[in-house]
Design an enzyme around this catalytic site. Structure first.
Site, short mmCIF file in Angstrom:
data_model
loop_
_atom_site.label_atom_id
_atom_site.label_comp_id
_atom_site.label_asym_id
_atom_site.label_seq_id
_atom_site.Cartn_x
_atom_site.Cartn_y
_atom_site.Cartn_z
N LYS A 58 51.37 36.35 26.63
CA LYS A 58 50.76 37.51 25.99
C LYS A 58 49.53 37.98 26.75
O LYS A 58 49.12 39.14 26.63
CB LYS A 58 50.32 37.13 24.55
CG LYS A 58 51.42 36.79 23.60
CD LYS A 58 50.77 36.41 22.25
CE LYS A 58 51.83 35.99 21.24
NZ LYS A 58 51.18 35.52 20.00
N ILE A 119 45.36 35.32 34.35
CA ILE A 119 44.45 34.42 35.07
C ILE A 119 45.21 33.43 35.94
O ILE A 119 46.27 32.95 35.56
CB ILE A 119 43.50 33.72 34.05
CG1 ILE A 119 42.43 32.88 34.75
CG2 ILE A 119 44.25 32.88 33.06
CD1 ILE A 119 41.27 32.51 33.83
N ASP A 121 44.77 29.90 37.50
CA ASP A 121 43.91 28.73 37.31
C ASP A 121 44.48 27.57 38.13
O ASP A 121 44.24 27.49 39.34
CB ASP A 121 43.84 28.42 35.81
CG ASP A 121 42.84 27.35 35.45
OD1 ASP A 121 42.16 26.85 36.35
OD2 ASP A 121 42.72 27.00 34.26
N ALA A 123 47.48 27.40 38.96
CA ALA A 123 48.52 28.13 39.70
C ALA A 123 49.92 27.63 39.36
O ALA A 123 50.90 28.08 39.96
CB ALA A 123 48.31 28.12 41.21
N THR A 125 51.66 28.30 36.69
CA THR A 125 52.42 29.40 36.10
C THR A 125 52.94 30.36 37.17
O THR A 125 54.14 30.64 37.24
CB THR A 125 51.56 30.19 35.08
OG1 THR A 125 51.00 29.27 34.14
CG2 THR A 125 52.38 31.24 34.36
N LYS A 149 40.37 31.64 39.05
CA LYS A 149 39.48 30.47 38.97
C LYS A 149 39.86 29.53 40.11
O LYS A 149 40.63 28.60 39.90
CB LYS A 149 39.74 29.71 37.66
CG LYS A 149 39.09 30.20 36.42
CD LYS A 149 39.39 29.18 35.30
CE LYS A 149 39.00 29.69 33.96
NZ LYS A 149 39.45 28.78 32.87
P1 XMP Z 1 47.68 28.23 35.47
O1 XMP Z 1 46.92 26.95 35.28
O2 XMP Z 1 49.15 28.05 35.24
O3 XMP Z 1 47.09 29.10 34.31
O4 XMP Z 1 47.33 28.92 36.76
C1 XMP Z 1 47.58 30.30 33.96
C2 XMP Z 1 47.60 30.41 32.46
O5 XMP Z 1 46.66 29.53 31.84
C3 XMP Z 1 45.97 30.16 30.80
N1 XMP Z 1 44.51 30.07 31.06
C4 XMP Z 1 43.56 30.58 30.28
N2 XMP Z 1 43.65 31.27 29.12
N3 XMP Z 1 41.30 31.44 29.05
C5 XMP Z 1 42.51 31.68 28.51
O6 XMP Z 1 42.58 32.33 27.47
C6 XMP Z 1 41.13 30.75 30.21
O7 XMP Z 1 40.00 30.55 30.66
C7 XMP Z 1 42.34 30.29 30.85
N4 XMP Z 1 42.55 29.59 31.99
C8 XMP Z 1 43.90 29.48 32.09
C9 XMP Z 1 46.46 31.58 30.79
O8 XMP Z 1 47.32 31.73 29.69
C10 XMP Z 1 47.22 31.78 32.06
O9 XMP Z 1 48.37 32.57 31.86
#
Ligand code: XMP
Ligand code: MG
Length: 212
Positions: A58, A119, A121, A123, A125, A149
């Site tokens: 979402k 985002i 983070d 990576a 996803t 991040k």
């Molecule tokens: P990855 O770790 O897969 O992260 O790169 C991507 C997904 O993690 C969620 N995410 C956050 N959601 N605040 C949020 O509301 C944050 O600071 C945050 N950091 C990661 C997010 O859903 C993203 O699609």
């Protein structure tokens, strides 16, 4: 402190301690990113073969809506498709597993595609989605993230387009949630620590086991 509200261009947040991107800054960045995308897709995204914006639900719903309109302003024909993954659940720490909850409705074969994500983070996803969509034979596949991040990275991944680089703090607003709340904020903010403590929002609503 806990009693002082955060005020961002007249918008007051009692539960937030810091703003990492205001609505005004977000709109300005989206406009600049859209200009770059317009250059890169000139002659590729056409009325006959519009760029497909793959909105990752979402979190990316507001970002996608504003990016689509900024691209239209720059003359980039685009359509939006939705998909949904889950990795985090209700908590603020990644479970490390990515699940596809809702897939695209249409084929992306021979189409120019841009994955739009809130985002980057760990990576996990985007790495997962990039690999899945590449197997479907798109004409091209790129990624566009609102926030990056870099300190959170568990896998090497570089987004083609990104609006803001932020520190390793949990943020909410402009589509991003904590336990499904705060997605409707115009600004992206860091919550005050007491919002999380002593337990997560969902746990606070639970009846203690001893009372069952
Ligand atoms: P990855 O770790 O897969 O992260 O790169 C991507 C997904 O993690 C969620 N995410 C956050 N959601 N605040 C949020 O509301 C944050 O600071 C945050 N950091 C990661 C997010 O859903 C993203 O699609
Ligand atoms: Mg989330």
């Amino acid at each position: 402190s806990s009693s002082t509200p955060l005020v961002v261009n007249g918008r007051s947040y009692s539960f937030a301690k810091k703003c990492v991107a205001s609505q005004e800054q977000i709109f300005e960045k989206i406009d600049a990113i859209a200009a770059n995308i317009a250059i890169d897709y000139a002659g590729k995204a056409t009325a006959e073969n519009p760029l497909i914006l793959i909105c990752v639900l979402k979190g990316a719903y507001l970002f996608t809506a504003d990016l689509a309109r900024a691209l239209a302003d720059k003359g980039v024909p685009n359509v939006v498709e939705f998909m949904c993954v889950s990795s985090y659940g209700k908590y603020t720490v990644s479970s490390g597993e990515v699940r596809m909850l809702l897939d695209l409705r249409n084929s992306i074969s021979k189409r120019h595609c841009l994955i739009v994500e809130d985002i980057l983070d760990s990576a996990r996803t985007l790495d997962f989605l990039y690999k899945v969509f590449m197997t479907r034979g798109p004409a091209s596949l790129r990624t566009c993230v609102l926030l990056d991040k870099p300190e959170g990275r568990k896998l090497p991944f570089v987004a083609h387009y990104r609006c803001f680089e932020i520190a390793n703090e949990f943020v909410v607003g402009y589509g991003l949630d904590y336990a499904e709340m705060y997605r409707d904020l115009r600004d992206i903010v860091v919550l005050k620590p007491e919002v999380y403590s002593p337990k997560t929002a969902s746990e606070m609503h639970k009846v203690p086991d001893s009372k069952l």
